[in-house]
Design an enzyme around this catalytic site. Structure first.
Site, mmCIF file in Angstrom:
data_model
loop_
_atom_site.group_PDB
_atom_site.id
_atom_site.type_symbol
_atom_site.label_atom_id
_atom_site.label_comp_id
_atom_site.label_asym_id
_atom_site.label_seq_id
_atom_site.Cartn_x
_atom_site.Cartn_y
_atom_site.Cartn_z
ATOM 1 N N TRP A 143 0.870 -1.187 0.000
ATOM 2 C CA TRP A 143 0.000 0.000 0.000
ATOM 3 C C TRP A 143 0.907 1.238 0.000
ATOM 4 O O TRP A 143 1.798 1.337 0.843
ATOM 5 C CB TRP A 143 -0.863 -0.053 1.263
ATOM 6 C CG TRP A 143 -1.832 1.064 1.443
ATOM 7 C CD1 TRP A 143 -2.699 1.559 0.514
ATOM 8 C CD2 TRP A 143 -2.063 1.804 2.656
ATOM 9 N NE1 TRP A 143 -3.452 2.557 1.069
ATOM 10 C CE2 TRP A 143 -3.092 2.733 2.370
ATOM 11 C CE3 TRP A 143 -1.525 1.764 3.935
ATOM 12 C CZ2 TRP A 143 -3.573 3.616 3.340
ATOM 13 C CZ3 TRP A 143 -1.997 2.635 4.900
ATOM 14 C CH2 TRP A 143 -3.011 3.553 4.596
ATOM 15 N N ASP A 227 -0.239 -5.461 9.425
ATOM 16 C CA ASP A 227 -1.291 -4.510 9.098
ATOM 17 C C ASP A 227 -2.541 -5.330 8.810
ATOM 18 O O ASP A 227 -2.569 -6.128 7.861
ATOM 19 C CB ASP A 227 -0.889 -3.667 7.874
ATOM 20 C CG ASP A 227 -1.872 -2.531 7.633
ATOM 21 O OD1 ASP A 227 -2.945 -2.519 8.268
ATOM 22 O OD2 ASP A 227 -1.572 -1.645 6.799
ATOM 23 N N LYS A 264 -13.064 -1.014 6.621
ATOM 24 C CA LYS A 264 -13.658 -1.849 5.577
ATOM 25 C C LYS A 264 -14.685 -2.810 6.165
ATOM 26 O O LYS A 264 -15.777 -2.949 5.636
ATOM 27 C CB LYS A 264 -12.593 -2.672 4.849
ATOM 28 C CG LYS A 264 -11.261 -1.980 4.657
ATOM 29 C CD LYS A 264 -11.241 -0.978 3.548
ATOM 30 C CE LYS A 264 -9.876 -0.316 3.511
ATOM 31 N NZ LYS A 264 -9.679 0.589 2.422
HETATM 32 C C1 LMR Z 1 -6.977 1.939 -0.673
HETATM 33 O O1 LMR Z 1 -5.877 1.357 -0.695
HETATM 34 O O2 LMR Z 1 -7.596 2.254 -1.708
HETATM 35 C C2 LMR Z 1 -7.625 2.231 0.648
HETATM 36 O O3 LMR Z 1 -6.942 1.596 1.666
HETATM 37 C C3 LMR Z 1 -7.851 3.669 0.889
HETATM 38 C C4 LMR Z 1 -6.598 4.436 1.162
HETATM 39 O O4 LMR Z 1 -6.563 5.117 2.188
HETATM 40 O O5 LMR Z 1 -5.645 4.382 0.378
#
Ligand code: LMR
Length: 426
Positions: A143, A227, A264
């Site tokens: 992420w 996470d 979520k």
């Molecule tokens: C995403 O990866 O789209 C979500 O977790 C929202 C975000 O905060 O990036």
């Protein structure tokens, strides 16, 4: 009366030396999508759940509890303790650790946080200050915000990537991951692991592979930082999705931390509900660590927000409501699975070049489609929005748009002459 300066003012600023920062790719794309006037458009951008009409879904159980809270005479808006709403913190622990025994509970320290982002931030800052790690290993890819949070909260900690995604097969590069960590990770390094529903790839290790990762953490003395943003949302089963975290703890040898989000699985994105947990070696260490975390919390946010935490606590602590919420989870995870299958079926029907099975094999909110940046940009011309990495948020699909999305994918793949995930030959 305001004061008006007679002579002209020459304006300048102390901030002109700043370089403009790039906008966030995920939220930026959402805005771009919102501005697109096209009649047909599809957003497979941000990780939020959408229903069959493409609309945000307030979970029925959440709606019910919101009414109860509104009617509860005991509800007020006082400050929470710095560590958060006690009933929420306890419920968050029970959900993640599976009603831990008294012995385990005495080693767990927890605080309510500003959702998962706040939990990762607090954890990064705390581990930076307490363990002074040299490196953190993060999956390639991860992420995007993980990088930014560690940049800000632990700037001295070098971020290293371990291989995770095999672009040839659109699956887990487990041997690459283990080899790199085995050869390059050093005792005391942190390792960031996604508890389930890996973001962005949708690819999780198997239980057997998780055991090997835990073995490696023990052997190399790596410190696991989990996470957990999708518990129950991935498989539909909260215990199944917590398996990896619980396995690491069950070994008895590893200390670890977990950032937990309720965005979520409760659909409480904007309420910022989360928790940070440390599982320390003993009670004394837990108490000391918690005192530092509370000190940090005071300086950073003083006290977490109460509303969303109250909703989560109310649901998780009332058995009938918890059972209803588990049904809501099944609706969300089930619809996403159905949409994976529908997209795959449409691509099969069109005989789109390449192998697309990974779409159904991946898990959770996202599919790492294997589409190239060029193909993704071509899809935007068709008013279909996904991240340039090829990550698609599957809940943006529904019965009405899935065939059209597949048709557009087929068109751009054929036009580029480049098939993602070429069929795997044995
Ligand atoms: C995403 O990866 O789209 C979500 O977790 C929202 C975000 O905060 O990036």
């Amino acid at each position: 009366m305001g004061y008006t300066r007679e002579e002209p003012v020459e304006r300048t600023s102390l901030f002109n030396h700043l370089e403009t920062m790039p906008g966030d790719p995920i939220f930026g794309l959402m805005t771009q999508y919102a501005k697109d006037p096209a009649e047909f458009k599809a957003s497979l951008t941000i990780g939020v759940y959408r229903d069959e009409e493409g609309k945000p879904w307030v979970l029925p159980t959440v709606k019910k509890v919101e009414k109860m809270i509104a009617e509860d005479a005991a509800t007020n808006h006082e400050y929470l303790p710095m560590e958060g709403l006690p009933a929420f913190v306890k419920a968050a622990q029970d959900l993640l650790f599976g009603n831990p025994s008294a012995a385990l509970s005495s080693r767990i320290g927890s605080l309510q946080t500003i959702s998962g982002t706040g939990a990762v931030h607090l954890g990064a800052r705390f581990l930076n200050d307490s363990l002074h790690p040299k490196r953190i290993w993060v999956s390639d890819p991860t992420w995007g915000n993980h990088h930014a949070i560690f940049d800000i909260a632990a700037p001295e900690v070098e971020q290293k990537l371990y291989p995770y995604y095999d672009a040839e097969t659109c699956s887990l590069n487990f041997s690459g991951m283990m080899k790199t960590l085995e050869e390059e990770a050093q005792a005391g390094d942190l390792i960031l692991l996604h508890a389930c529903a890996h973001n962005p790839t949708g690819i999780d290790p198997t239980k057997e592979q998780w055991k090997q990762i835990a073995d490696l953490c023990e052997k190399k003395k790596l410190f696991p930082f989990f996470d957990s943003a999708y518990q129950g949302f991935a498989s539909g089963d909260v215990d199944e999705d917590a398996w990896a975290v619980r396995h690491f703890i069950s070994r008895g040898t590893l200390e670890l931390v977990v950032a937990q989000s309720f965005s979520k699985n409760f659909g409480l994105y904007g309420q910022r509900v989360g928790a940070f947990h440390i599982v320390a070696g003993d009670e004394q260490a837990r108490d000391k660590a918690l005192s530092h975390l509370i000190y940090l919390q005071r300086a950073e946010i003083s006290n977490p927000p109460v509303y969303g935490a109250r909703i989560v606590a109310w649901i998780l602590q009332t058995p009938e409501l918890k059972a209803e919420w588990e049904q809501d989870l099944l609706i969300m995870s089930g619809r996403i699975k159905t949409m994976r299958a529908a997209l795959y079926a449409e691509l099969q029907k069109l005989q789109t070049p390449g192998s697309w099975e990974h779409i159904v094999n991946q898990n959770g909110m996202f599919s790492y489609t294997g589409l190239s940046e060029k193909q993704v940009l071509a899809l935007r011309k068709e008013h279909i929005y996904l991240l340039t990495s090829g990550r698609a948020s599957i809940s943006g699909l529904n019965r009405d748009n899935v065939a059209l999305v597949a048709k557009a994918i087929d068109k751009v793949v054929r036009a580029s002459g480049d098939a993602p995930a070429p069929a795997i030959t044995a």
